[in-house]
Write a protein that holds these residues in place. Sequence first.
Motif, PDB file in Angstrom:
ATOM      1  N   ALA A   1       0.838  -1.204   0.000  1.00 14.21           N
ATOM      2  CA  ALA A   1       0.000   0.000   0.000  1.00 14.21           C
ATOM      3  C   ALA A   1       0.865   1.242   0.000  1.00 14.21           C
ATOM      4  O   ALA A   1       1.987   1.235   0.491  1.00 14.21           O
ATOM      5  CB  ALA A   1      -0.934  -0.011   1.210  1.00 14.21           C
ATOM      6  N   HIS A   2       0.333   2.275  -0.601  1.00  9.44           N
ATOM      7  CA  HIS A   2       1.073   3.541  -0.641  1.00  9.44           C
ATOM      8  C   HIS A   2       1.146   4.131   0.752  1.00  9.44           C
ATOM      9  O   HIS A   2       0.206   4.036   1.550  1.00  9.44           O
ATOM     10  CB  HIS A   2       0.384   4.534  -1.589  1.00  9.44           C
ATOM     11  N   ALA A   3       2.268   4.731   0.966  1.00  5.89           N
ATOM     12  CA  ALA A   3       2.463   5.394   2.268  1.00  5.89           C
ATOM     13  C   ALA A   3       1.562   6.619   2.343  1.00  5.89           C
ATOM     14  O   ALA A   3       1.288   7.260   1.317  1.00  5.89           O
ATOM     15  CB  ALA A   3       3.920   5.789   2.435  1.00  5.89           C
ATOM     16  N   PRO A   4       1.066   6.933   3.497  1.00  7.71           N
ATOM     17  CA  PRO A   4       0.223   8.151   3.633  1.00  7.71           C
ATOM     18  C   PRO A   4       1.030   9.388   3.278  1.00  7.71           C
ATOM     19  O   PRO A   4       2.161   9.566   3.747  1.00  7.71           O
ATOM     20  CB  PRO A   4      -0.213   8.147   5.090  1.00  7.71           C
ATOM     21  N   GLN A   5       0.425  10.203   2.392  1.00 10.01           N
ATOM     22  CA  GLN A   5       1.102  11.425   1.940  1.00 10.01           C
ATOM     23  C   GLN A   5       0.754  12.572   2.878  1.00 10.01           C
ATOM     24  O   GLN A   5      -0.343  12.610   3.457  1.00 10.01           O
ATOM     25  CB  GLN A   5       0.663  11.784   0.525  1.00 10.01           C
ATOM     26  N   PRO A   6       1.706  13.453   3.026  1.00 12.98           N
ATOM     27  CA  PRO A   6       1.406  14.604   3.910  1.00 12.98           C
ATOM     28  C   PRO A   6       0.349  15.515   3.278  1.00 12.98           C
ATOM     29  O   PRO A   6       0.224  15.592   2.060  1.00 12.98           O
ATOM     30  CB  PRO A   6       2.756  15.305   4.034  1.00 12.98           C
ATOM     31  N   ALA A   7      -0.406  16.141   4.112  1.00 17.64           N
ATOM     32  CA  ALA A   7      -1.455  17.057   3.637  1.00 17.64           C
ATOM     33  C   ALA A   7      -0.838  18.298   3.005  1.00 17.64           C
ATOM     34  O   ALA A   7       0.285  18.692   3.341  1.00 17.64           O
ATOM     35  CB  ALA A   7      -2.362  17.457   4.790  1.00 17.64           C
ATOM     36  N   HIS A   8      -1.606  18.857   2.018  1.00 22.37           N
ATOM     37  CA  HIS A   8      -1.117  20.064   1.362  1.00 22.37           C
ATOM     38  C   HIS A   8      -1.122  21.214   2.355  1.00 22.37           C
ATOM     39  O   HIS A   8      -2.017  21.344   3.198  1.00 22.37           O
ATOM     40  CB  HIS A   8      -2.033  20.433   0.184  1.00 22.37           C
TER      41      HIS A   8
END
Length: 337
Positions: free
Chosen positions: A51-58
Amino acid sequence: MTTPPRWRSVLTPAAMAAALAAAALASGGTVYADDHATPHPPYPGKPVHPAHAPQPAHPAKPGHPGKPMHPVKPEQPGKPMHPVKPEYPAKPVKPEYPAKPVHPEKPVKPEYPAKPAHPEKPAYPAKPAKPEYPAKPVHPAKPVYPAKPVKPEYPVKPVKPEYPAHPVKPEYPAKPVYPAKPEYPAKPVYPAKPVKPEYPTKPAYPEKPAYPAKPAKPEYPAKPAYPAKPAKPEYPAKPAHPAKPAKPEYPAKPAYPAKPEYPSKPAHPAKPDYPSKPAHPDKPAKPDYPSKPAHPDKPAKPDYPSKPAHPDKPSHPDKPDHPSKPTHTKHHDKDQW
């Protein structure tokens, strides 16, 4: 230099696949060398994609800076108060005028006697007769005009040659006979139309009241007869004009030549009789409409009441003359005011 987490997740399954492929080749070579009858091991399946790692919020956009406040206007200084109006001095009290004298009632005027009739105008004196004017001199006779020259006779026109006869037209061929048209079916007999109902008779209008008779006009006096006008004097007779000379006789005009007779036109053949038009299809009969109810009789209008006779207006008495005004005593002393 360290790789980002996204590239780490991609490189890990690729390295594992390469290691497994190398191990399979190595083991396959040794097994192929040992025995050719042994089957190949099963091909490893694809690894599960992590699974893709959680991306930081904009990052949130900074808000717009607030507008600067308008400068506060300075308060305007108040307008000065209107000056107080000075009080005017009190007006002096006017002296009381003496009471007006009461005029005595004037006696009633006596009735004037009737005016006498105007005398008839005297007749105008007869005007003197006009003097006789001297006779006018006789005009001299006009000289006799010389005779006009005789007009020469015109030469006789030459006789025109006879025109040649027109050629006879050839006979046209007979037109072809039209074929007989088929007989159309007979027209259907339409049903008889319903009789129109009779309208009720209109009620008679009430008679108008008679107008009152007009008063008779007063008889005017007869106009005086005008004096007879003098007779118009007779003017002297005008001298007779000399007679005009007779016109010369012109030669007679020559007769025109007669027109040649044209040949008669050939008669056209008679047209064939056309058949009559076909009958229309049967139409449905109209239903019988119910008759309209009779209008109720209107009540008769009442007669208008006659106007009452107005009483005669009373005659107003003559107004008395106005009394003379009293003389006012004016004070010119400045100390008093």
